[in-house]
Design a protein around this motif. Structure first.
Motif, PDB file in Angstrom:
ATOM      1  N   LYS A  73      14.674  14.940  -2.518  1.00  0.00           N
ATOM      2  CA  LYS A  73      13.408  15.576  -2.146  1.00  0.00           C
ATOM      3  C   LYS A  73      13.444  17.034  -2.578  1.00  0.00           C
ATOM      4  O   LYS A  73      14.306  17.771  -2.099  1.00  0.00           O
ATOM      5  CB  LYS A  73      13.181  15.519  -0.634  1.00  0.00           C
ATOM      6  CG  LYS A  73      11.913  16.280  -0.197  1.00  0.00           C
ATOM      7  CD  LYS A  73      11.731  16.299   1.308  1.00  0.00           C
ATOM      8  CE  LYS A  73      10.456  17.078   1.650  1.00  0.00           C
ATOM      9  NZ  LYS A  73      10.217  17.134   3.103  1.00  0.00           N
ATOM     10  N   ASN A  97      17.907   4.299  -1.663  1.00  0.00           N
ATOM     11  CA  ASN A  97      17.234   5.378  -2.398  1.00  0.00           C
ATOM     12  C   ASN A  97      18.254   6.410  -2.897  1.00  0.00           C
ATOM     13  O   ASN A  97      19.105   6.886  -2.136  1.00  0.00           O
ATOM     14  CB  ASN A  97      16.229   6.070  -1.478  1.00  0.00           C
ATOM     15  CG  ASN A  97      15.678   7.343  -2.115  1.00  0.00           C
ATOM     16  OD1 ASN A  97      14.940   7.281  -3.084  1.00  0.00           O
ATOM     17  ND2 ASN A  97      16.064   8.492  -1.578  1.00  0.00           N
ATOM     18  N   ARG A 147      17.338   4.656   3.380  1.00  0.00           N
ATOM     19  CA  ARG A 147      17.439   6.054   2.960  1.00  0.00           C
ATOM     20  C   ARG A 147      18.370   6.787   3.927  1.00  0.00           C
ATOM     21  O   ARG A 147      18.293   6.572   5.136  1.00  0.00           O
ATOM     22  CB  ARG A 147      16.066   6.737   2.955  1.00  0.00           C
ATOM     23  CG  ARG A 147      15.093   6.169   1.941  1.00  0.00           C
ATOM     24  CD  ARG A 147      13.789   6.954   1.886  1.00  0.00           C
ATOM     25  NE  ARG A 147      12.866   6.380   0.921  1.00  0.00           N
ATOM     26  CZ  ARG A 147      11.705   6.935   0.557  1.00  0.00           C
ATOM     27  NH1 ARG A 147      11.341   8.092   1.099  1.00  0.00           N
ATOM     28  NH2 ARG A 147      10.927   6.353  -0.329  1.00  0.00           N
ATOM     29  N   ALA A 177       8.683   7.468   3.873  1.00  0.00           N
ATOM     30  CA  ALA A 177       7.942   6.808   2.788  1.00  0.00           C
ATOM     31  C   ALA A 177       6.446   7.083   2.848  1.00  0.00           C
ATOM     32  O   ALA A 177       5.765   7.136   1.821  1.00  0.00           O
ATOM     33  CB  ALA A 177       8.186   5.299   2.833  1.00  0.00           C
ATOM     34  N   THR A 221      16.984   9.144  -4.916  1.00  0.00           N
ATOM     35  CA  THR A 221      16.140  10.228  -5.420  1.00  0.00           C
ATOM     36  C   THR A 221      16.062  11.349  -4.398  1.00  0.00           C
ATOM     37  O   THR A 221      15.827  11.108  -3.215  1.00  0.00           O
ATOM     38  CB  THR A 221      14.719   9.715  -5.728  1.00  0.00           C
ATOM     39  OG1 THR A 221      14.804   8.565  -6.557  1.00  0.00           O
ATOM     40  CG2 THR A 221      13.896  10.783  -6.419  1.00  0.00           C
ATOM     41  N   SER A 251      11.116  12.849  -4.232  1.00  0.00           N
ATOM     42  CA  SER A 251      10.876  11.939  -3.113  1.00  0.00           C
ATOM     43  C   SER A 251      10.545  12.768  -1.865  1.00  0.00           C
ATOM     44  O   SER A 251      10.611  13.996  -1.882  1.00  0.00           O
ATOM     45  CB  SER A 251      12.129  11.108  -2.852  1.00  0.00           C
ATOM     46  OG  SER A 251      11.935  10.199  -1.795  1.00  0.00           O
TER      47      SER A 251
END
Length: 359
Positions: free
Chosen positions: A351, A347, A307, A358, A349, A354
């Motif tokens: 926030k 990743n 990420r 994690a 996606t 997400s």
């Protein structure tokens, strides 16, 4: 009464794991429904921040709170803990005792590197190995909130609580920032360093009072304070690192072997992306194994998720649009240097939905 509310929610919070009948999100809903009065925190925005006035005000506040006594703090090497350590030593000098708790779940070489860096600034840091206590507390746990709470209780009640008693300090200096409070109170995730905002009195729960001089700031404000305190840019501009450390990057049960694996992947990722202008980047170890190939044979191996985030204060974030060449290089290096890993993903996606970490 307020006393009843405090006791009710403190008891509820500390026993929900044992009872295993209430999630942290449900806890937050009940907390709001019962009408508990939240502590109001006025945000100091980085764009409007008078850095030297902020530092002078917080130095005075710390001095007035501690008086002639002693304070103690734990340094992790992250931005928030580094800034609060420098601020505390500016206020108290040798009357602030700084520890690095080696919990066994930090980045590669972190304890030695951090202690050496602060020694250059004239701040002595004592490293304490507590890895066995943390791994014992995490054994068998898979639920994200249970893992975070196990770290919280081990740190504040077991490991650090004993240090406070030994040092005879009455105050713990802590680098809680406003985003920590927001995410905990909203039920997004339990930040390990938030108590009073949940109606929990640390003095009653742990035997010492917590001072939080950075609680009105978000990450960009903390960085400005770090610069104002004269910290090297490598400290105050370092990418954020979670309080639960690498536990926040292991999905499922945490073991020494899994931490060792994600630690290697983290080191590779941080080196590969160090020149990228991003808010944060990290590697996550997934729980399930996936099918892969080694030496022309089918194998079941681990999967690492990378990420990389663009963000200002961690409240919202978007994945950094890394080049495919960079991603291929990271994947090739991880699968070559960590034989257990057969798959690396990225990743994409934001926030929300997400989150940055994690767990």
């Amino acid at each position: 009464s307020t006393r009843f509310v405090d006791k009710y929610f403190a008891a509820l919070f500390f026993n929900y794991l044992k009872l295993s009948k209430i999630s942290f999100k449900q806890f937050c809903i009940i907390f709001h429904q019962k009408g508990a009065v939240m502590i109001k925190i006025k945000e100091i925005k980085a764009s409007h921040m008078n850095v030297q006035k902020f530092i002078a005000d917080k130095v005075r506040d710390i001095q007035q709170a501690v008086g002639d006594g002693l304070a103690i703090n734990a340094l992790s090497g992250g931005v928030d803990s580094s800034v609060v350590t420098a601020l505390g030593h500016k206020a108290l000098g040798k009357r602030l005792k700084t520890y690095f708790i080696d919990n066994g779940i930090m980045r590669e070489g972190e304890p030695v590197k951090v202690a050496a860096a602060f020694k250059k600034l004239g701040i002595q840091v004592e490293v304490l190995d507590a890895s066995k206590a943390f791994f014992a507390a995490l054994k068998g746990l898979t639920d994200p909130e249970e893992k975070r709470e196990a770290i919280t209780q081990t740190f504040y009640k077991n490991v650090f609580g004993k240090l406070v008693v030994k040092s005879k300090a009455k105050y713990l200096l802590q680098g809680t920032i406003l985003t920590d409070v927001d995410e905990t109170v909203a039920g997004i995730k339990r930040q390990h360093n938030v108590f009073e905002q949940l109606g929990i009195d640390p003095q009653k729960a742990f035997g010492y009072k917590i001072l939080e001089p950075l609680i009105e700031l978000r990450k960009d404000g903390v960085r400005k304070a770090g610069r104002g305190l004269g910290l090297p840019e490598s400290m105050f501009n370092r990418i954020p690192f979670p309080g639960p450390a690498l536990v926040a990057r292991v999905i499922g049960e945490v073991t020494p072997a899994k931490i060792a694996l994600v630690r290697k992947a983290t080191a590779i990722t941080e080196v590969a992306l160090k020149d990228i202008k991003a808010f944060q980047y990290l590697a996550i170890l997934h729980e399930d194994r996936v099918t892969g190939m080694r030496n022309n044979k089918r194998v079941f191996g681990n999967q690492i998720e990378i990420r990389c985030w663009n963000s200002l204060d961690a409240r919202t974030a978007r994945p950094t649009r890394l080049s495919f060449d960079i991603l291929e290089d990271i994947a090739a290096k991880i699968t070559k240097e960590i034989p257990e890993v057969v798959s690396v993903t990225y990743n994409i996606t934001s926030k929300p939905t997400s989150t940055i970490e994690a767990i």
